[in-house]
Design a protein around this motif. Structure first.
Motif, PDB file in Angstrom:
ATOM      1  N   UNK A 182       0.746  -1.279  -0.123  1.00 41.50           N
ATOM      2  CA  UNK A 182      -0.063  -0.082   0.068  1.00 41.50           C
ATOM      3  C   UNK A 182       0.853   1.052  -0.158  1.00 41.50           C
ATOM      4  N   UNK A 183       0.371   1.919  -0.988  1.00 41.53           N
ATOM      5  CA  UNK A 183       1.227   3.590  -0.981  1.00 41.53           C
ATOM      6  C   UNK A 183       0.366   4.485  -0.600  1.00 41.53           C
ATOM      7  N   UNK A 184       0.547   5.175   0.512  1.00 41.69           N
ATOM      8  CA  UNK A 184      -0.133   6.180   0.988  1.00 41.69           C
ATOM      9  C   UNK A 184      -0.121   7.503   0.334  1.00 41.69           C
ATOM     10  N   UNK A 185       0.797   7.859  -0.221  1.00 41.84           N
ATOM     11  CA  UNK A 185       0.919   9.273  -0.721  1.00 41.84           C
ATOM     12  C   UNK A 185      -0.113   9.330  -2.140  1.00 41.84           C
ATOM     13  N   UNK A 186      -0.424  10.647  -2.412  1.00 43.90           N
ATOM     14  CA  UNK A 186      -1.343  10.807  -3.672  1.00 43.90           C
ATOM     15  C   UNK A 186      -0.511  10.945  -4.956  1.00 43.90           C
ATOM     16  N   UNK A 187      -1.355  10.303  -5.970  1.00 44.22           N
ATOM     17  CA  UNK A 187      -0.500  10.299  -7.267  1.00 44.22           C
ATOM     18  C   UNK A 187      -1.460  11.072  -8.042  1.00 44.22           C
ATOM     19  N   UNK A 188      -0.943  12.013  -8.947  1.00 46.69           N
ATOM     20  CA  UNK A 188      -1.932  13.036  -9.670  1.00 46.69           C
ATOM     21  C   UNK A 188      -1.532  12.732 -11.440  1.00 46.69           C
ATOM     22  N   UNK A 189      -0.587  11.617 -11.581  1.00 48.18           N
ATOM     23  CA  UNK A 189      -0.444  11.187 -12.826  1.00 48.18           C
ATOM     24  C   UNK A 189      -1.136  10.118 -13.339  1.00 48.18           C
ATOM     25  N   UNK A 190      -2.003   9.559 -12.672  1.00 45.13           N
ATOM     26  CA  UNK A 190      -2.422   8.098 -12.802  1.00 45.13           C
ATOM     27  C   UNK A 190      -4.068   8.432 -13.611  1.00 45.13           C
ATOM     28  N   UNK A 191      -4.251   8.090 -14.588  1.00 39.97           N
ATOM     29  CA  UNK A 191      -5.506   8.377 -15.420  1.00 39.97           C
ATOM     30  C   UNK A 191      -5.810   6.902 -16.060  1.00 39.97           C
ATOM     31  N   UNK A 192      -6.561   5.901 -15.380  1.00 38.02           N
ATOM     32  CA  UNK A 192      -6.989   4.677 -15.805  1.00 38.02           C
ATOM     33  C   UNK A 192      -7.920   5.068 -17.040  1.00 38.02           C
ATOM     34  N   UNK A 193      -8.018   4.105 -17.864  1.00 38.66           N
ATOM     35  CA  UNK A 193      -8.959   4.229 -19.241  1.00 38.66           C
ATOM     36  C   UNK A 193      -8.356   5.237 -20.033  1.00 38.66           C
ATOM     37  N   UNK A 194      -7.232   5.896 -19.889  1.00 39.74           N
ATOM     38  CA  UNK A 194      -6.963   6.999 -20.856  1.00 39.74           C
ATOM     39  C   UNK A 194      -5.282   6.531 -21.520  1.00 39.74           C
ATOM     40  N   UNK A 195      -5.264   6.815 -22.559  1.00 42.43           N
ATOM     41  CA  UNK A 195      -3.870   6.666 -23.095  1.00 42.43           C
ATOM     42  C   UNK A 195      -2.979   7.307 -22.585  1.00 42.43           C
ATOM     43  N   UNK A 201     -17.549   1.387 -15.309  1.00 38.55           N
ATOM     44  CA  UNK A 201     -16.971   1.019 -16.791  1.00 38.55           C
ATOM     45  C   UNK A 201     -16.077  -0.101 -16.605  1.00 38.55           C
ATOM     46  N   UNK A 202     -15.825  -0.938 -17.659  1.00 44.05           N
ATOM     47  CA  UNK A 202     -14.657  -2.063 -17.578  1.00 44.05           C
ATOM     48  C   UNK A 202     -14.251  -2.145 -18.949  1.00 44.05           C
ATOM     49  N   UNK A 203     -12.885  -2.773 -18.849  1.00 46.91           N
ATOM     50  CA  UNK A 203     -12.466  -2.929 -20.339  1.00 46.91           C
ATOM     51  C   UNK A 203     -11.528  -4.318 -20.370  1.00 46.91           C
ATOM     52  N   UNK A 204     -11.986  -4.968 -21.099  1.00 46.42           N
ATOM     53  CA  UNK A 204     -11.352  -6.394 -21.200  1.00 46.42           C
ATOM     54  C   UNK A 204      -9.947  -6.417 -22.230  1.00 46.42           C
ATOM     55  N   UNK A 205      -9.274  -7.220 -22.158  1.00 46.94           N
ATOM     56  CA  UNK A 205      -8.168  -7.477 -22.717  1.00 46.94           C
ATOM     57  C   UNK A 205      -8.251  -7.638 -24.318  1.00 46.94           C
ATOM     58  N   UNK A 206      -7.435  -7.388 -25.100  1.00 49.22           N
ATOM     59  CA  UNK A 206      -7.802  -7.661 -26.615  1.00 49.22           C
ATOM     60  C   UNK A 206      -7.561  -9.385 -26.611  1.00 49.22           C
ATOM     61  N   UNK A 207      -8.239  -9.704 -27.690  1.00 54.65           N
ATOM     62  CA  UNK A 207      -8.323 -11.170 -27.730  1.00 54.65           C
ATOM     63  C   UNK A 207      -6.837 -12.104 -28.078  1.00 54.65           C
ATOM     64  N   UNK A 208      -5.895 -11.232 -28.778  1.00 54.51           N
ATOM     65  CA  UNK A 208      -4.633 -11.445 -28.825  1.00 54.51           C
ATOM     66  C   UNK A 208      -3.858 -11.985 -27.614  1.00 54.51           C
TER      67      UNK A 208
END
Length: 376
Positions: free
Chosen positions: A124-137, A296-303
């Motif tokens: 577990x990391x307790x500090x805040x992270x402002x550079x994480x944006x899941x579901x975004x390239x 939201x949910x994102x599946x992995x590519x078939x390959x």
């Protein structure tokens, strides 16, 4: 140098080109003081900028992503590498818990209880992270960095915003790259501390849980089916062959209330006498309990799924035989030491035939000379 303690949660800065990060003496120094490079072992550091001109580099790739592969020079470093190498029977998956730029009190309690449930296999990391944006390239680079740094293949990321309050993202990685993600909202949360029960029933550290999924939506709705796989992978623990009944003392009950909502609660198992060899079990709710609303949910590519789900063959290993993709099958032969005193030497040796013929010719030649000298 050794990797830093993952509990420090030092965020890496984006690497700069050598022309912007060069200090005195021509040596490259990252703008963050070298923290990002110290997070990796010494054999995975960047290439010296003085050698960049002499090292060939493929076209189309950035020079900032170039890394030098160094062979470990000690057995300790080699053992550390072997721990992270692929195995026929993999180790138990570890969970990485991260905080977003902003989190609420409810979300902090959720992450704390998740770490309490998985404290034997969690970081577990307790500090805040402002550079994480899941579901975004481009917003998943920090997630993959922390996954590689702490050697965790399961991810839990909590964030809070006006658009998505009390947001929880569950994810999995393959080869330290994002495999799939599920985003849920937290509602009606009750922490472990809010339950009053006999502390003797508290689940022990390292025990295996049961899972009960109630509702037809887990089979018909694609999002809930994906959430079911994610919950199983996050809380099942290590894969074992034999199981002791005394080591199974808790259960996760997940009920599909609607096509988008799952009520999840954690209960302890109380074993009572039933008059037979199989005891009677009662459920005692010990917390936490929460409503998970699918967003939201994102599946992995078939390959990628086919590559990740390949099962290695469990063939019997042949001693002293290796398979090299370049040179093919190779083997090492051990020949015992020869004892000359015990060798059987005979006169019927092929190597001595020529010597016998030469000796016979010499003998006949000497006889002819004697006859020629003494004709009588």
């Amino acid at each position: 140098t050794t990797p830093e303690n993952p509990q420090t949660n030092e965020r890496p800065s984006a690497p700069l080109p050598s022309s912007l990060a060069t200090g005195g003496g021509g040596r490259t120094r990252p703008p963050d003081g070298g923290r990002a490079s110290r997070c990796f072992p010494s054999f995975a550091r960047g290439v010296n900028p003085s050698l960049e001109a002499s090292v060939p580099f493929p076209r189309g790739l950035s020079k900032m992503s170039k890394m030098a592969i160094r062979v470990p020079k000690s057995m300790r470093a080699k053992r550390e590498l072997l721990k992270h190498a692929p195995k026929l029977v993999e180790n138990g998956k570890k969970m990485l818990i991260l905080h977003g730029t902003k989190t609420s009190a409810v979300l902090n309690s959720v992450l704390a209880d998740l770490f309490h449930l998985k404290r034997d296999h969690a970081v577990k990391y307790t500090k805040k992270n402002d550079s994480i944006r899941p579901f975004e390239s481009g917003g998943e680079t920090s997630l993959e960095f922390f996954s590689l740094k702490s050697d965790c293949s399961l991810l839990v990321y909590g964030s809070h915003s006006k658009k998505r309050p009390n947001n929880l993202v569950l994810g999995r990685t393959y080869d330290h790259h994002i495999y799939d993600l599920v985003e849920v909202g937290v509602e009606n949360y009750k922490s472990i501390e809010s339950y009053a029960y006999d502390k003797k029933l508290a689940p022990k550290l390292g025990t295996k849980p049961f899972f009960a999924f109630i509702g037809e939506h887990f089979e018909s709705v694609e999002g809930l089916k994906h959430l079911k796989e994610m919950l199983l992978d996050h809380f099942k623990g290590e894969v074992v062959e034999n199981l002791n009944l005394a080591g199974v003392d808790r259960i996760f009950v997940c009920t599909a209330i609607s096509p988008t909502t799952v009520y999840m609660m954690h209960c302890a198992l109380r074993l009572k006498r039933s008059g037979t060899s199989i005891p009677r079990m009662e459920l005692v709710e010990v917390g936490p309990s929460v409503d998970l609303v699918l967003r939201r949910h994102r599946q992995a590519a078939e390959s990628l799924q086919k590559e990740a789900m390949k099962a290695p063959g469990h063939a019997k290993k042949v001693k002293n035989v290796t398979n090299n993709p370049v040179e093919g099958k190779q083997g090492r032969i051990y020949i015992p030491d020869q004892e000359v005193s015990k060798l059987t030497v005979t006169s019927n040796i092929k190597g001595l035939k020529r010597e016998r013929r030469d000796a016979k010719k010499n003998k006949e030649h000497s006889k002819k000379q004697k006859v020629a000298e003494n004709p009588e």
